[in-house]
Design a protein around this motif. Structure first.
Motif, PDB file in Angstrom:
ATOM      1  N   GLU A  24       0.832  -1.196   0.000  1.00 10.25           N
ATOM      2  CA  GLU A  24       0.000   0.000   0.000  1.00 10.25           C
ATOM      3  C   GLU A  24       0.871   1.251   0.000  1.00 10.25           C
ATOM      4  OE1 GLU A  24      -2.147  -0.559   3.675  1.00 10.25           O
ATOM      5  OE2 GLU A  24      -0.825   0.835   4.728  1.00 10.25           O
ATOM      6  N   VAL A  25       0.273   2.369  -0.381  1.00 14.05           N
ATOM      7  CA  VAL A  25       0.965   3.655  -0.284  1.00 14.05           C
ATOM      8  C   VAL A  25       1.006   4.044   1.193  1.00 14.05           C
ATOM      9  CG1 VAL A  25       0.969   6.072  -0.950  1.00 14.05           C
ATOM     10  CG2 VAL A  25       0.204   4.334  -2.584  1.00 14.05           C
ATOM     11  N   ASP A  26       2.180   4.087   1.754  1.00 12.98           N
ATOM     12  CA  ASP A  26       2.349   4.367   3.184  1.00 12.98           C
ATOM     13  C   ASP A  26       2.941   5.764   3.338  1.00 12.98           C
ATOM     14  OD1 ASP A  26       2.892   4.463   5.856  1.00 12.98           O
ATOM     15  OD2 ASP A  26       4.106   2.644   5.927  1.00 12.98           O
ATOM     16  N   HIS A  27       2.075   6.751   3.566  1.00 15.80           N
ATOM     17  CA  HIS A  27       2.507   8.148   3.604  1.00 15.80           C
ATOM     18  C   HIS A  27       3.372   8.468   4.824  1.00 15.80           C
ATOM     19  CE1 HIS A  27       0.097   9.241   0.157  1.00 15.80           C
ATOM     20  NE2 HIS A  27      -0.979   8.708   0.709  1.00 15.80           N
ATOM     21  N   MET A  28       3.365   7.601   5.811  1.00 13.74           N
ATOM     22  CA  MET A  28       4.130   7.857   7.030  1.00 13.74           C
ATOM     23  C   MET A  28       5.408   7.029   7.123  1.00 13.74           C
ATOM     24  SD  MET A  28       2.571  10.243   8.586  1.00 13.74           S
ATOM     25  CE  MET A  28       3.447  10.159  10.151  1.00 13.74           C
ATOM     26  N   HIS A  29       5.742   6.301   6.069  1.00 11.40           N
ATOM     27  CA  HIS A  29       6.850   5.361   6.212  1.00 11.40           C
ATOM     28  C   HIS A  29       8.198   6.050   6.425  1.00 11.40           C
ATOM     29  CE1 HIS A  29       7.711   6.054   1.876  1.00 11.40           C
ATOM     30  NE2 HIS A  29       8.913   5.607   2.161  1.00 11.40           N
TER      31      HIS A  29
END
Length: 218
Positions: A123-128
């Motif tokens: 998934e697109v993990d904006h906080m990674h």
């Protein structure tokens, strides 16, 4: 140099020995452009030096093992472990990287190893970036890394998407970059290019967006 990075500077320190291997690591024999999402460090053939490097990496940073064979979102052509190795490979091929001293090279190489270590699968993990920086900070602090090196490296990890976001959204670079130290910004640029080249085979993602990066004032 080692006294700027590690608390223990004895020659037989496992962290110094590993860092030397990281500086000398060669990945040119790997056919990255033939890899796809089915390839991972569990399936590809590494040479003996690469096998030893991977063994040492997991021994020193056991949490790194969890990114092996981890799938990414659909934009990516590679599993997270292969992407990470490819970032390292592109860093080492960069003319700007080759001009750096070993301290700054290691900042980028450790950033490369850790920049996605807390990324969610598939998934697109904006906080990674923030999560990975926090994880790296914990690992570095518990493994003899000095505070200044730790914070410099974690700054790069936490901000490794900044240039890409500014370029991708056509934002005014002056507003985002004016308060960043010039050396840190130069390192971020080197890392960003390596990271984006490693998204898809044959640097496709980077090439498609190249004009956006060339227009940035960095």
């Amino acid at each position: 140099m080692w006294n700027k990075i590690f608390l223990n500077t004895e020659k037989d320190s496992p962290f110094i020995l590993f860092s030397q291997k990281l500086l000398n690591l060669r990945l040119d024999n790997l056919s990255f452009d033939l890899f796809d999402i089915s390839h991972s460090l569990d399936t590809i053939k590494l040479n003996k030096l690469q096998q030893l490097f991977l063994k040492d990496l997991i021994a020193i940073f056991p949490d790194w093992k969890k990114i092996i064979a981890k799938k990414q979102h659909q934009t990516h052509h590679f599993t997270l472990d292969i992407h990470t190795l490819l970032v390292i490979n592109y860093l080492k091929k960069s003319n700007d990287f080759l001009k750096l001293d070993n301290y700054n090279k290691l900042l980028l190489l450790y950033c490369g190893l850790m920049h996605d270590i807390e990324k969610n699968e598939g998934e697109v993990d904006h906080m990674h970036a923030e999560k990975s920086a926090a994880k790296a900070r914990t690992m570095f602090k518990s493994n003899e890394f000095k505070h200044e090196f730790t914070e410099e490296c974690c700054f790069l990890i936490e901000n490794h998407q900044l240039i890409g976001r500014v370029a991708g959204n056509n934002l005014k670079s002056d507003e985002f970059f004016q308060n960043i130290d010039k050396n840190k910004l130069a390192l971020l640029k080197i890392f960003t290019f390596a990271d984006l080249k490693a998204v898809q085979r044959n640097q496709e993602f980077f090439v498609k967006n190249l004009n956006k990066f060339l227009n940035l004032k960095i």
